[in-house]
Design an enzyme around this catalytic site. Sequence first.
Site, PDB file in Angstrom:
ATOM      1  N   GLU A 190     -34.057 -30.473  50.386  1.00  0.00           N
ATOM      2  CA  GLU A 190     -34.574 -31.566  51.211  1.00  0.00           C
ATOM      3  C   GLU A 190     -33.673 -32.803  51.118  1.00  0.00           C
ATOM      4  O   GLU A 190     -33.487 -33.519  52.109  1.00  0.00           O
ATOM      5  CB  GLU A 190     -35.999 -31.921  50.784  1.00  0.00           C
ATOM      6  CG  GLU A 190     -37.025 -30.827  51.016  1.00  0.00           C
ATOM      7  CD  GLU A 190     -37.070 -29.806  49.903  1.00  0.00           C
ATOM      8  OE1 GLU A 190     -37.898 -28.879  49.977  1.00  0.00           O
ATOM      9  OE2 GLU A 190     -36.272 -29.927  48.932  1.00  0.00           O
ATOM     10  N   PRO A 194     -26.623 -18.889  41.734  1.00  0.00           N
ATOM     11  CA  PRO A 194     -28.093 -18.955  41.620  1.00  0.00           C
ATOM     12  C   PRO A 194     -28.626 -20.272  42.152  1.00  0.00           C
ATOM     13  O   PRO A 194     -27.967 -21.316  42.052  1.00  0.00           O
ATOM     14  CB  PRO A 194     -28.337 -18.829  40.109  1.00  0.00           C
ATOM     15  CG  PRO A 194     -27.071 -18.244  39.558  1.00  0.00           C
ATOM     16  CD  PRO A 194     -25.974 -18.755  40.437  1.00  0.00           C
ATOM     17  N   ASN A 240     -31.523 -21.959  53.538  1.00  0.00           N
ATOM     18  CA  ASN A 240     -30.790 -22.500  54.668  1.00  0.00           C
ATOM     19  C   ASN A 240     -29.451 -21.784  54.860  1.00  0.00           C
ATOM     20  O   ASN A 240     -28.636 -21.713  53.950  1.00  0.00           O
ATOM     21  CB  ASN A 240     -30.570 -24.000  54.425  1.00  0.00           C
ATOM     22  CG  ASN A 240     -29.661 -24.632  55.443  1.00  0.00           C
ATOM     23  OD1 ASN A 240     -29.605 -24.208  56.588  1.00  0.00           O
ATOM     24  ND2 ASN A 240     -28.934 -25.655  55.033  1.00  0.00           N
ATOM     25  N   LEU A 241     -29.238 -21.240  56.066  1.00  0.00           N
ATOM     26  CA  LEU A 241     -27.966 -20.582  56.376  1.00  0.00           C
ATOM     27  C   LEU A 241     -27.017 -21.474  57.175  1.00  0.00           C
ATOM     28  O   LEU A 241     -25.873 -21.106  57.431  1.00  0.00           O
ATOM     29  CB  LEU A 241     -28.213 -19.275  57.133  1.00  0.00           C
ATOM     30  CG  LEU A 241     -29.056 -19.286  58.428  1.00  0.00           C
ATOM     31  CD1 LEU A 241     -28.323 -19.906  59.597  1.00  0.00           C
ATOM     32  CD2 LEU A 241     -29.474 -17.876  58.780  1.00  0.00           C
ATOM     33  N   ILE A 242     -27.486 -22.652  57.565  1.00  0.00           N
ATOM     34  CA  ILE A 242     -26.714 -23.490  58.488  1.00  0.00           C
ATOM     35  C   ILE A 242     -25.425 -23.981  57.864  1.00  0.00           C
ATOM     36  O   ILE A 242     -24.372 -24.017  58.518  1.00  0.00           O
ATOM     37  CB  ILE A 242     -27.581 -24.668  58.973  1.00  0.00           C
ATOM     38  CG1 ILE A 242     -28.790 -24.151  59.751  1.00  0.00           C
ATOM     39  CG2 ILE A 242     -26.765 -25.637  59.826  1.00  0.00           C
ATOM     40  CD1 ILE A 242     -29.844 -25.196  60.031  1.00  0.00           C
ATOM     41  N   GLU A 243     -25.466 -24.365  56.583  1.00  0.00           N
ATOM     42  CA  GLU A 243     -24.273 -24.922  55.937  1.00  0.00           C
ATOM     43  C   GLU A 243     -23.130 -23.912  55.923  1.00  0.00           C
ATOM     44  O   GLU A 243     -21.971 -24.278  56.126  1.00  0.00           O
ATOM     45  CB  GLU A 243     -24.607 -25.371  54.524  1.00  0.00           C
ATOM     46  CG  GLU A 243     -23.502 -26.182  53.867  1.00  0.00           C
ATOM     47  CD  GLU A 243     -23.938 -26.828  52.566  1.00  0.00           C
ATOM     48  OE1 GLU A 243     -23.184 -27.700  52.071  1.00  0.00           O
ATOM     49  OE2 GLU A 243     -25.010 -26.470  52.043  1.00  0.00           O
TER      50      GLU A 243
END
Length: 429
Positions: free
Chosen positions: A61, A271, A342-345
Amino acid sequence: MLRVLYSLLWLVALPVALLRLVWRARKEPGYLEHVGERLGRYGHLPANGPWLWVHAVSVGETRAAQPLIEALLAAYPSHRLLLTHMTPTGRQTGAQLFGKEPRVLQCYLPYDLPWLVSRFLRYFHPAAGMLMETEVWPNLVRGARRAGVPLFLVNARLSPRSYRRTARFGRVAAAMYSDFAGVLAQTAGDAERFNALGVEAVQITGNLKFDMQPAPASVERGGHLRQAFGERAVLAAASTREGEEPMLLDAFSRWQRVGGEVPRPALLLVPRHPQRFDEVAAMVARAGFTVQRRSAMDIDHLSAPITADVVLGDSMGEMAMYFAASDLAFIGGSLIPLGGQNLIESCTVGTPVLVGPHTFNFAQATNDAIAAGGCLRVADADDLIGTASRVLSDPARLADMRAHARTFAGLHRGATTRTLAALARALGT
């Protein structure tokens, strides 16, 4: 009456919550720092504002809030930014991102008891507040409304599973969300589920994570790390959760034995939780792999090629570097039913993605990435390794997925601008 019961339960649980800090501090000492802030004591911090307040519970976040915080600082030069957290890792991430910004102040949010919330709001009395994603605390939300602080749920998401759980509370849930000045949803699906709960003040502003831009220095360092692997293909396993690493290591072992067109691949294992770094390092060694830890490496002065089977990413705030150092990335929390991460990065730096079957927390982004051609879904760890082997042995396919990943990330930007516009109306600017 339900709110009173909730507060009484919190009061009874407060000693347990404090003992839990002690328990968690065994692996993460930061949990015993700034404990007074969790009890609404902020006298050691400056109160002079005016304040704009963003609450980002933990690492994900906090990173997602970065473009919004930067935009708020630019749009409201006479205001200071109060950034609150619930975890030491979130606070550490905030310090990494904004530690040199004198207008940003960090502290912990108090536990959700009415008088602790009142202390917090009286001390800072922010001009507006923004809670990131899913962080809804009933007494905090009601207290903000009573104190005249317009409070928004920003980058808001509500998965089908969370909707079903929340809907059980019927009118109580609707009343709680009605205390928000606005709910700024990531997707149309999220907005529909909020509407179904009876929430009226809902806008679709998009996902702030698409507006996150990796620091050029991080991408450059990722390039240095990638060069040290030489001709070996590099698969990242990012934000892995407890229970996933054994499956990954078992499948990776078979991949190394079989070989094929991808000679001796390398696994870059990161991890999600830092308190598990030592545990995972020991797990890798027990599985018979050679392991090199990021904490023992000088990325800027790598003098020898990396020959270890597994590189353990045991650092915070360097995910962009890890993605830039990889040819392909698996996003953890998706092989087991935890909802994914999150896969966006990864897509932003042009590293295509593999995900498992469980991505309900990021369903829209994942489905859009798959449709765009920058992501593939796999059934299990064996399917993951098999798919990775096929993609990495096909340079043309890998290049195509890289291009699609970047295109996907670029097409969905703009959430920061839309969020800022919604907040401006509440602030009268």
